[in-house]
Design a protein around this motif. Structure first.
Motif, PDB file in Angstrom:
ATOM      1  N   SER A 159       0.836  -1.187   0.000  1.00 62.31           N
ATOM      2  CA  SER A 159       0.000   0.000   0.000  1.00 62.31           C
ATOM      3  C   SER A 159       0.879   1.247   0.000  1.00 62.31           C
ATOM      4  CB  SER A 159      -0.912   0.009   1.225  1.00 62.31           C
ATOM      5  OG  SER A 159      -1.712   1.173   1.241  1.00 62.31           O
ATOM      6  N   VAL A 160       0.536   2.203  -0.838  1.00 69.47           N
ATOM      7  CA  VAL A 160       1.338   3.413  -0.998  1.00 69.47           C
ATOM      8  C   VAL A 160       0.479   4.634  -0.701  1.00 69.47           C
ATOM      9  CG1 VAL A 160       2.570   4.855  -2.654  1.00 69.47           C
ATOM     10  CG2 VAL A 160       2.922   2.386  -2.655  1.00 69.47           C
ATOM     11  N   GLU A 161       1.038   5.571   0.039  1.00 69.21           N
ATOM     12  CA  GLU A 161       0.346   6.808   0.369  1.00 69.21           C
ATOM     13  C   GLU A 161       1.019   7.972  -0.346  1.00 69.21           C
ATOM     14  OE1 GLU A 161      -2.388   6.801   2.088  1.00 69.21           O
ATOM     15  OE2 GLU A 161      -2.229   4.657   2.550  1.00 69.21           O
ATOM     16  N   LEU A 162       0.208   8.891  -0.887  1.00 73.46           N
ATOM     17  CA  LEU A 162       0.765  10.096  -1.476  1.00 73.46           C
ATOM     18  C   LEU A 162       1.080  11.117  -0.394  1.00 73.46           C
ATOM     19  CD1 LEU A 162      -1.330  10.795  -4.708  1.00 73.46           C
ATOM     20  CD2 LEU A 162       0.948   9.808  -4.505  1.00 73.46           C
ATOM     21  N   LEU A 163       2.053  11.978  -0.671  1.00 73.48           N
ATOM     22  CA  LEU A 163       2.439  13.045   0.241  1.00 73.48           C
ATOM     23  C   LEU A 163       1.683  14.320  -0.119  1.00 73.48           C
ATOM     24  CD1 LEU A 163       6.304  12.503   0.150  1.00 73.48           C
ATOM     25  CD2 LEU A 163       4.708  11.641   1.866  1.00 73.48           C
ATOM     26  N   ALA A 164       1.317  15.082   0.897  1.00 70.60           N
ATOM     27  CA  ALA A 164       0.687  16.374   0.652  1.00 70.60           C
ATOM     28  C   ALA A 164       1.738  17.329   0.086  1.00 70.60           C
ATOM     29  CB  ALA A 164       0.107  16.926   1.950  1.00 70.60           C
ATOM     30  N   ARG A 165       1.397  17.993  -1.002  1.00 69.17           N
ATOM     31  CA  ARG A 165       2.306  18.934  -1.649  1.00 69.17           C
ATOM     32  C   ARG A 165       1.553  20.226  -1.961  1.00 69.17           C
ATOM     33  NH1 ARG A 165       7.236  16.568  -0.746  1.00 69.17           N
ATOM     34  NH2 ARG A 165       7.815  14.971  -2.269  1.00 69.17           N
ATOM     35  N   VAL A 166       2.261  21.347  -1.910  1.00 71.77           N
ATOM     36  CA  VAL A 166       1.717  22.625  -2.347  1.00 71.77           C
ATOM     37  C   VAL A 166       2.737  23.306  -3.248  1.00 71.77           C
ATOM     38  CG1 VAL A 166       1.106  24.962  -1.622  1.00 71.77           C
ATOM     39  CG2 VAL A 166       0.105  23.020  -0.439  1.00 71.77           C
ATOM     40  N   SER A 167       2.363  23.475  -4.514  1.00 72.01           N
ATOM     41  CA  SER A 167       3.241  24.134  -5.492  1.00 72.01           C
ATOM     42  C   SER A 167       4.653  23.585  -5.417  1.00 72.01           C
ATOM     43  CB  SER A 167       3.234  25.651  -5.270  1.00 72.01           C
ATOM     44  OG  SER A 167       1.956  26.179  -5.499  1.00 72.01           O
ATOM     45  N   PHE A 168       4.770  22.268  -5.532  1.00 81.82           N
ATOM     46  CA  PHE A 168       6.041  21.565  -5.433  1.00 81.82           C
ATOM     47  C   PHE A 168       6.641  21.442  -6.835  1.00 81.82           C
ATOM     48  CE2 PHE A 168       8.925  18.018  -4.962  1.00 81.82           C
ATOM     49  CZ  PHE A 168       9.385  18.109  -3.660  1.00 81.82           C
ATOM     50  N   ASP A 169       7.909  21.799  -6.965  1.00 84.55           N
ATOM     51  CA  ASP A 169       8.560  21.750  -8.280  1.00 84.55           C
ATOM     52  C   ASP A 169       8.598  20.332  -8.828  1.00 84.55           C
ATOM     53  OD1 ASP A 169       9.446  24.455  -8.984  1.00 84.55           O
ATOM     54  OD2 ASP A 169      10.668  24.346  -7.186  1.00 84.55           O
ATOM     55  N   ASP A 170       7.930  20.115  -9.948  1.00 80.02           N
ATOM     56  CA  ASP A 170       7.995  18.845 -10.670  1.00 80.02           C
ATOM     57  C   ASP A 170       7.592  19.126 -12.117  1.00 80.02           C
ATOM     58  OD1 ASP A 170       7.760  16.321 -11.802  1.00 80.02           O
ATOM     59  OD2 ASP A 170       7.033  15.395  -9.959  1.00 80.02           O
ATOM     60  N   PRO A 171       8.540  19.622 -12.923  1.00 84.85           N
ATOM     61  CA  PRO A 171       8.208  19.953 -14.312  1.00 84.85           C
ATOM     62  C   PRO A 171       7.705  18.767 -15.116  1.00 84.85           C
ATOM     63  CG  PRO A 171      10.337  20.909 -13.682  1.00 84.85           C
ATOM     64  CD  PRO A 171       9.933  19.973 -12.584  1.00 84.85           C
ATOM     65  N   VAL A 172       8.169  17.555 -14.775  1.00 83.91           N
ATOM     66  CA  VAL A 172       7.739  16.374 -15.525  1.00 83.91           C
ATOM     67  C   VAL A 172       6.256  16.118 -15.301  1.00 83.91           C
ATOM     68  CG1 VAL A 172       8.016  13.882 -15.776  1.00 83.91           C
ATOM     69  CG2 VAL A 172      10.036  15.332 -15.525  1.00 83.91           C
ATOM     70  N   ALA A 173       5.843  16.031 -14.028  1.00 85.83           N
ATOM     71  CA  ALA A 173       4.429  15.790 -13.728  1.00 85.83           C
ATOM     72  C   ALA A 173       3.556  16.917 -14.270  1.00 85.83           C
ATOM     73  CB  ALA A 173       4.227  15.632 -12.226  1.00 85.83           C
ATOM     74  N   ALA A 174       4.028  18.162 -14.141  1.00 87.93           N
ATOM     75  CA  ALA A 174       3.255  19.297 -14.628  1.00 87.93           C
ATOM     76  C   ALA A 174       3.062  19.217 -16.137  1.00 87.93           C
ATOM     77  CB  ALA A 174       3.942  20.608 -14.245  1.00 87.93           C
ATOM     78  N   ARG A 175       4.105  18.807 -16.865  1.00 87.38           N
ATOM     79  CA  ARG A 175       4.017  18.707 -18.319  1.00 87.38           C
ATOM     80  C   ARG A 175       3.061  17.586 -18.733  1.00 87.38           C
ATOM     81  NH1 ARG A 175       4.154  22.052 -22.362  1.00 87.38           N
ATOM     82  NH2 ARG A 175       5.983  21.900 -23.685  1.00 87.38           N
ATOM     83  N   VAL A 176       3.126  16.468 -18.030  1.00 87.25           N
ATOM     84  CA  VAL A 176       2.216  15.368 -18.336  1.00 87.25           C
ATOM     85  C   VAL A 176       0.771  15.808 -18.108  1.00 87.25           C
ATOM     86  CG1 VAL A 176       1.481  13.053 -17.656  1.00 87.25           C
ATOM     87  CG2 VAL A 176       3.918  13.567 -17.862  1.00 87.25           C
TER      88      VAL A 176
END
Length: 297
Positions: free
Chosen positions: A126-143
């Protein structure tokens, strides 16, 4: 539709309750009841959002705005810049204060869709996501930008592309924003200070096209090579080489978005001597070849 899917469908409704307009859901539900929006805009927000069933991932466009999310005793803050993402994991409530207006796109992910990825990468744990706010990730943002653009298309090839791009997004979330392999600084703070990590990162970004040695990086923060490697991993959870590779591939994604440089030129610009070495590393990090990535933009 299953009961779980119906409950998950309330996530956009919960957002609509506190925003000045409802998220414009596009097309039919994807595998695992995943839903998408295209690029859209809403005004300022100052309200509490209850915990939702399913995960919400957001990316941003246009001029930056200040954003603060208070979850219990935790305060997450940033600016809604392009190339960043916000993650609201399932069940996380809190108070939001967002200056507006802002332009965004959303991906609503069910736990089941993310777990499909976990079954392959984390052996079914089981995997849990982390809470993020405006976190730099150009790859995810582009997808996410590609998903928002393609979701409106009705042809079968677009549907196939969207499903595969969603799997790519899930993989990126697993690798960088989950309990599987977090990119956050380690809890043990005996490693480098934040300013030292920033100094090393800034140097790497300025010299991506060069061969960067450990001795040079260690010298930036006044440590021996051995102690630098240990402290860097304690602070970031990754080796200096892994950190550098991530920066190189992120920059490559940005360069591939434009038509100016050939694949060979992009490879040289981010420190790879041959297109084949670049393509091998890019595919390992992103899941597709540089050519396929550019073609999909």
């Amino acid at each position: 539709m299953t009961d779980a899917a119906m409950r998950f469908g309330k996530a956009p409704e919960e957002l609509a309750r506190i925003l000045d307009r409802a998220p414009p859901i596009m097309g039919d539900a994807l595998r695992g009841e995943t839903r998408l929006t295209g690029r859209w805009g809403h005004g300022a927000l100052h309200d509490r959002l209850p915990g939702m069933e399913g995960h919400v991932v957001i990316t941003y466009y246009g001029d930056p705005q200040d954003i603060v999310w208070r979850v219990g005793q935790q305060r997450l803050a940033g600016a809604t810049r392009a190339g960043t993402i916000t993650i609201i994991p399932e069940g996380h409530d809190g108070r939001w204060d967002i200056a507006g207006p802002i332009n965004v796109s959303h991906v609503f992910l069910t736990r089941a869709r993310l777990q499909d990825c976990a079954d392959q990468l984390a052996g079914g744990k089981s995997v849990e996501l982390l809470a993020r706010v405006s976190f730099d990730d150009p790859v995810a943002a582009r997808v996410m930008e590609m998903l928002g653009r393609e979701a409106a298309a009705a042809d079968p090839s677009a549907r196939l592309f969207v499903e595969q791009a969603t799997d790519l997004l899930c993989t990126q979330l697993m690798r960088g924003h989950s309990s599987f392999k977090a990119l956050e600084p380690a809890v043990d703070r005996r490693g480098l200070a934040d300013w030292q990590v920033r100094k090393v990162t800034d140097y790497m970004r300025a010299h991506l096209d060069e061969s960067i040695g450990l001795d040079r990086l260690a010298g930036l923060v006044g440590l021996s090579r051995f102690h630098f490697c240990t402290a860097f991993r304690q602070a970031t959870g990754r080796t200096p080489h892994e950190w550098l590779v991530t920066l190189r591939i992120e920059r490559a994604c940005q360069l591939l978005a434009g038509p100016e440089l050939s694949i060979t030129d992009v490879a040289l610009a981010v420190g790879y001597e041959t297109p084949s070495a670049f393509a091998t590393r890019f595919r390992k990090q992103i899941g597709v070849t540089p050519t396929a990535f550019r073609r999909a933009l």
